[in-house]
Design an enzyme around this catalytic site. Structure first.
Site, mmCIF file in Angstrom:
data_model
loop_
_atom_site.group_PDB
_atom_site.id
_atom_site.type_symbol
_atom_site.label_atom_id
_atom_site.label_comp_id
_atom_site.label_asym_id
_atom_site.label_seq_id
_atom_site.Cartn_x
_atom_site.Cartn_y
_atom_site.Cartn_z
ATOM 1 N N ASP A 141 0.771 -1.234 0.000
ATOM 2 C CA ASP A 141 0.000 0.000 0.000
ATOM 3 C C ASP A 141 0.809 1.294 0.000
ATOM 4 N N CYS A 198 -22.035 -5.430 -17.464
ATOM 5 C CA CYS A 198 -22.424 -5.007 -16.102
ATOM 6 C C CYS A 198 -21.972 -3.575 -15.831
ATOM 7 N N CYS A 221 -14.593 10.505 -3.595
ATOM 8 C CA CYS A 221 -14.782 9.168 -3.019
ATOM 9 C C CYS A 221 -14.893 9.257 -1.484
ATOM 10 N N CYS A 248 -15.703 3.245 2.573
ATOM 11 C CA CYS A 248 -16.994 2.981 1.923
ATOM 12 C C CYS A 248 -16.846 1.722 1.079
ATOM 13 N N CYS A 251 -19.580 0.445 -3.839
ATOM 14 C CA CYS A 251 -19.338 -0.029 -5.216
ATOM 15 C C CYS A 251 -18.861 -1.474 -5.224
HETATM 16 C C1 B12 Z 1 -4.661 6.397 -3.694
HETATM 17 C C2 B12 Z 1 -5.419 5.167 -3.265
HETATM 18 C C3 B12 Z 1 -6.770 5.300 -2.998
HETATM 19 C C4 B12 Z 1 -7.540 6.561 -3.311
HETATM 20 C C5 B12 Z 1 -7.855 6.585 -4.840
HETATM 21 C C6 B12 Z 1 -8.438 5.250 -5.357
HETATM 22 C C7 B12 Z 1 -8.406 5.060 -6.868
HETATM 23 N N1 B12 Z 1 -9.341 4.296 -7.364
HETATM 24 O O1 B12 Z 1 -7.517 5.533 -7.563
HETATM 25 C C8 B12 Z 1 -8.782 6.421 -2.385
HETATM 26 C C9 B12 Z 1 -8.456 7.089 -1.044
HETATM 27 C C10 B12 Z 1 -10.086 7.014 -2.912
HETATM 28 C C11 B12 Z 1 -8.824 4.912 -2.214
HETATM 29 C C12 B12 Z 1 -9.977 4.218 -1.925
HETATM 30 C C13 B12 Z 1 -10.032 2.849 -1.760
HETATM 31 N N2 B12 Z 1 -8.995 2.007 -1.656
HETATM 32 CO CO1 B12 Z 1 -7.202 2.547 -2.070
HETATM 33 N N3 B12 Z 1 -5.364 2.856 -2.625
HETATM 34 C C14 B12 Z 1 -4.775 3.908 -3.130
HETATM 35 C C15 B12 Z 1 -3.327 3.567 -3.488
HETATM 36 C C16 B12 Z 1 -2.389 4.141 -2.402
HETATM 37 C C17 B12 Z 1 -2.913 4.075 -4.875
HETATM 38 C C18 B12 Z 1 -3.949 3.744 -5.983
HETATM 39 C C19 B12 Z 1 -3.606 4.344 -7.319
HETATM 40 O O2 B12 Z 1 -2.464 4.373 -7.743
HETATM 41 N N4 B12 Z 1 -4.630 4.851 -8.002
HETATM 42 C C20 B12 Z 1 -4.445 5.456 -9.287
HETATM 43 C C21 B12 Z 1 -5.210 4.738 -10.388
HETATM 44 C C22 B12 Z 1 -4.701 5.251 -11.760
HETATM 45 O O3 B12 Z 1 -4.925 3.368 -10.311
HETATM 46 P P1 B12 Z 1 -6.036 2.256 -10.592
HETATM 47 O O4 B12 Z 1 -7.293 2.634 -9.949
HETATM 48 O O5 B12 Z 1 -5.435 0.961 -10.254
HETATM 49 O O6 B12 Z 1 -6.212 2.463 -12.194
HETATM 50 C C23 B12 Z 1 -6.194 1.419 -13.121
HETATM 51 C C24 B12 Z 1 -7.582 1.157 -13.679
HETATM 52 O O7 B12 Z 1 -8.283 2.396 -13.739
HETATM 53 C C25 B12 Z 1 -7.235 0.609 -15.061
HETATM 54 N N5 B12 Z 1 -8.057 1.206 -16.096
HETATM 55 C C26 B12 Z 1 -7.761 2.248 -16.882
HETATM 56 N N6 B12 Z 1 -8.746 2.490 -17.748
HETATM 57 C C27 B12 Z 1 -9.715 1.547 -17.507
HETATM 58 C C28 B12 Z 1 -10.938 1.329 -18.130
HETATM 59 C C29 B12 Z 1 -11.757 0.257 -17.686
HETATM 60 C C30 B12 Z 1 -13.058 0.021 -18.348
HETATM 61 C C31 B12 Z 1 -11.337 -0.555 -16.581
HETATM 62 C C32 B12 Z 1 -12.196 -1.664 -16.080
HETATM 63 C C33 B12 Z 1 -10.062 -0.320 -15.960
HETATM 64 C C34 B12 Z 1 -9.293 0.730 -16.450
HETATM 65 O O8 B12 Z 1 -5.883 0.954 -15.348
HETATM 66 C C35 B12 Z 1 -5.413 1.855 -14.361
HETATM 67 C C36 B12 Z 1 -3.925 1.780 -14.220
HETATM 68 O O9 B12 Z 1 -3.426 0.508 -13.901
HETATM 69 C C37 B12 Z 1 -3.362 1.990 -3.480
HETATM 70 C C38 B12 Z 1 -2.072 1.312 -2.985
HETATM 71 C C39 B12 Z 1 -0.977 1.344 -4.027
HETATM 72 N N7 B12 Z 1 0.237 1.627 -3.593
HETATM 73 O O10 B12 Z 1 -1.210 1.062 -5.191
HETATM 74 C C40 B12 Z 1 -4.555 1.653 -2.553
HETATM 75 C C41 B12 Z 1 -5.458 0.498 -2.958
HETATM 76 C C42 B12 Z 1 -5.760 0.646 -4.435
HETATM 77 N N8 B12 Z 1 -6.717 0.729 -2.176
HETATM 78 C C43 B12 Z 1 -7.276 -0.308 -1.775
HETATM 79 C C44 B12 Z 1 -8.535 -0.324 -1.111
HETATM 80 C C45 B12 Z 1 -8.919 -1.598 -0.381
HETATM 81 C C46 B12 Z 1 -9.374 0.795 -1.178
HETATM 82 C C47 B12 Z 1 -10.865 0.856 -0.790
HETATM 83 C C48 B12 Z 1 -11.651 -0.394 -1.138
HETATM 84 C C49 B12 Z 1 -10.976 1.169 0.726
HETATM 85 C C50 B12 Z 1 -12.382 1.416 1.217
HETATM 86 N N9 B12 Z 1 -13.243 0.403 1.312
HETATM 87 O O11 B12 Z 1 -12.737 2.508 1.579
HETATM 88 C C51 B12 Z 1 -11.331 2.102 -1.599
HETATM 89 C C52 B12 Z 1 -11.865 1.717 -2.987
HETATM 90 C C53 B12 Z 1 -12.334 2.887 -3.791
HETATM 91 C C54 B12 Z 1 -12.325 2.578 -5.285
HETATM 92 N N10 B12 Z 1 -13.495 2.371 -5.880
HETATM 93 O O12 B12 Z 1 -11.248 2.506 -5.879
HETATM 94 C C55 B12 Z 1 -6.534 -1.578 -2.193
HETATM 95 C C56 B12 Z 1 -7.292 -2.183 -3.396
HETATM 96 C C57 B12 Z 1 -7.419 -3.679 -3.391
HETATM 97 C C58 B12 Z 1 -8.164 -4.140 -4.613
HETATM 98 N N11 B12 Z 1 -8.732 -5.314 -4.507
HETATM 99 O O13 B12 Z 1 -8.247 -3.471 -5.626
HETATM 100 C C59 B12 Z 1 -5.098 -0.984 -2.536
HETATM 101 C C60 B12 Z 1 -4.373 -1.709 -3.661
HETATM 102 C C61 B12 Z 1 -4.283 -1.062 -1.225
HETATM 103 C C62 B12 Z 1 -3.716 -2.452 -0.987
HETATM 104 N N12 B12 Z 1 -2.411 -2.613 -1.069
HETATM 105 O O14 B12 Z 1 -4.442 -3.411 -0.749
HETATM 106 N N13 B12 Z 1 -7.594 4.359 -2.444
HETATM 107 S S1 SF4 Z 2 -16.886 -3.977 -11.004
HETATM 108 FE FE1 SF4 Z 2 -18.839 -2.962 -11.437
HETATM 109 S S2 SF4 Z 2 -19.238 -3.325 -13.585
HETATM 110 FE FE2 SF4 Z 2 -17.655 -4.791 -12.954
HETATM 111 S S3 SF4 Z 2 -18.784 -6.651 -12.397
HETATM 112 FE FE3 SF4 Z 2 -18.510 -5.463 -10.516
HETATM 113 S S4 SF4 Z 2 -20.376 -4.184 -10.367
HETATM 114 FE FE4 SF4 Z 2 -20.275 -4.979 -12.455
HETATM 115 S S1 SF4 Z 3 -19.079 3.696 -3.907
HETATM 116 FE FE1 SF4 Z 3 -16.896 3.293 -4.336
HETATM 117 S S2 SF4 Z 3 -16.180 5.039 -5.561
HETATM 118 FE FE2 SF4 Z 3 -18.154 5.616 -4.611
HETATM 119 S S3 SF4 Z 3 -17.633 6.651 -2.731
HETATM 120 FE FE3 SF4 Z 3 -17.911 4.497 -2.194
HETATM 121 S S4 SF4 Z 3 -15.837 3.589 -2.370
HETATM 122 FE FE4 SF4 Z 3 -15.774 5.564 -3.424
#
Ligand code: B12
Ligand code: SF4
Ligand code: SF4
Length: 383
Positions: A141, A198, A221, A248, A251
């Protein structure tokens, strides 16, 4: 690297050892740069989707997407995953009064230390397997590495439209960690599954934070608003937070893949080990700094601190609208922290009624902080 070593056999041993150390999900990826992740991160920073996280700079994003910045002769990443989905039956016993909700990952002990200790033990055992000259670096993380992108490349799972990494066995309820090494292990294949048609997670998000499939606006978020944000929660977003007081899961709860997820969390992540799933809110509002530290030491709650947690509790109480919380909120108007006082004022304004108005009016004449006074005025003006 040693040409006499059978790296295929070594990979089998490395994976077996990972499972023995409590990492049921394990895969191997090459340590080549993560170009897609870098592009996505830079685009999102440019678009302002990370403006609330001051440390999430373009330089950090670039650094995090090339593992060789950590280990110049890096060849492989061992991606690891641990379920945090605890059985419901281990939830805390009932208690009267309004209750809040805590994200599943944060209900028990803090994963950083727990997984960090296991990574250390795993690496110590890896040394007994590996050829001389083995180098390792561990991440969970907080390291400057993209955990989800590593896991995706190593075949642990696939990206969901809610941007979480989904796995066949545990759904998205998994913590991700990795070991970077100079061992040239043969990589695993990524999983080819995807969300298909989905879209359930997107409308399930109350703040519309999933701005496009796979793209989360960090600043909207609830996870960011309740854990990472240090100051006041923007007024327009407070109602959408509902009763979440730390993180939260909406999602993820909406995701059909999670319905079949195994409940395989180690006992450290069970609700009985920390704040629990649905804590009673009024006792939390009365916690002193000392009590907060004693009660939540070694849990994820320390990240928000007492002031952050109490701010969130006030918002949840305002949203729940239970008049029995008015006396505790009125008391919180006298808290040492302006952040807590301001959110208590908002909650009282939202609950309304004579008692709440009286408490707000009484406090107004004593209040020295400008922002809190503004919150009190707005609360008194609420319909
Ligand atoms: C900053 C951060 C956050 C931020 C921003 C989250 C975000 N989505 O970017 C905040 C504080 C909001 C957050 C929230 C959460 N987080 Co967080 N967070 C991080 C952290 C430190 C960096 C993430 C990052 O680099 N984000 C930047 C974006 C660009 O990265 P990405 O989301 O992976 O993006 C990829 C996809 O978007 C994909 N993509 C691009 N285009 C498209 C198009 C389509 C159609 C699809 C499907 C995909 C896709 O490619 C991108 C690049 O690889 C990591 C730890 C780490 N060092 O990596 C933990 C991490 C991601 N978090 C984690 C967790 C558990 C959470 C929460 C569930 C906690 C909670 N319940 O409140 C929530 C989930 C919210 C969500 N829906 O993402 C876990 C995720 C585990 C998992 N199974 O994915 C991590 C990996 C920590 C860990 N080591 O376990 N987090
Ligand atoms: S991540 Fe969202 S779109 Fe993908 S299977 Fe789960 S609910 Fe459906
Ligand atoms: S539903 Fe997912 S993306 Fe929306 S606020 Fe909650 S953790 Fe963040």
């Amino acid at each position: 690297m040693d040409t006499d070593v059978d790296y295929g056999a070594l990979k089998v041993a490395v994976k077996r050892l990972a499972r023995q150390h409590g990492f049921p999900l394990v895969g191997v990826a090459s340590a080549a740069p993560f170009e897609r992740a870098e592009r996505s991160l830079l685009e999102r920073i440019e678009e302002g989707l990370f403006s609330g996280l001051a440390w999430f700079t373009a330089d950090r994003a670039r650094f995090s997407c090339d593992p060789r910045n950590h280990l110049p002769d890096a060849r492989s990443l061992i991606a690891l995953g641990v379920s945090y989905n605890a059985p419901e039956a281990v939830d805390e016993p009932g208690e009267a009064g309004p209750r809040g909700r805590v994200a599943r990952y944060a209900r028990g002990k803090d994963y950083h230390r727990e997984i960090g200790d296991r990574l250390k033990a795993y690496c110590a055992d890896l040394r007994t397997l590996g050829p001389p000259g083995l180098a390792v670096k561990t991440f969970v993380d907080t390291g400057r590495l993209v955990d989800r992108a590593v896991a995706e490349r190593a075949g642990l799972g696939w990206y969901g439209k809610n941007s979480n990494l989904l796995t066949h066995r545990f759904g998205s309820w998994v913590f991700l960690a990795e070991v970077l090494t100079n061992l040239p292990l043969p990589p695993d294949e990524p999983v080819r599954t995807h969300c298909g048609s989905c879209e359930r997670c997107r409308p399930a998000c109350p703040t519309n934070a999933i701005v496009r499939p796979g793209v989360v606006d960090n600043d909207r978020c609830i996870s960011y608003l309740t854990i990472e944000l240090r100051g006041p929660i923007p007024r327009d977003l407070r109602p959408a937070i509902g009763d979440w007081i730390f993180g939260c899961d909406l999602c993820q709860e909406a995701c059909p893949v999670n319905r079949k997820a195994e409940t395989a969390a180690p006992p450290a992540y069970w609700p009985s080990e920390g704040i629990g799933a649905r804590p009673a809110l009024l006792p939390l509002l009365r916690l002193s700094e000392e009590e907060f530290r004693t009660r939540f030491r070694s849990t994820p709650l320390t990240r928000a601190g007492r002031r952050g947690l109490l701010r969130n509790v006030c918002v949840a109480l305002g949203n729940l609208g239970d008049p029995t919380s008015v006396p505790a909120l009125a008391e919180a108007l006298g808290d040492d922290e302006p952040l807590v006082r301001g959110h208590a004022a908002w909650a009282l304004g939202r609950i309304g009624g004579d008692e709440a108005r009286r408490a707000l009016t009484d406090r107004r004449s004593l209040e020295s902080d400008r922002w809190v006074r503004e919150e009190i005025d707005l609360a008194l003006g609420m319909p």
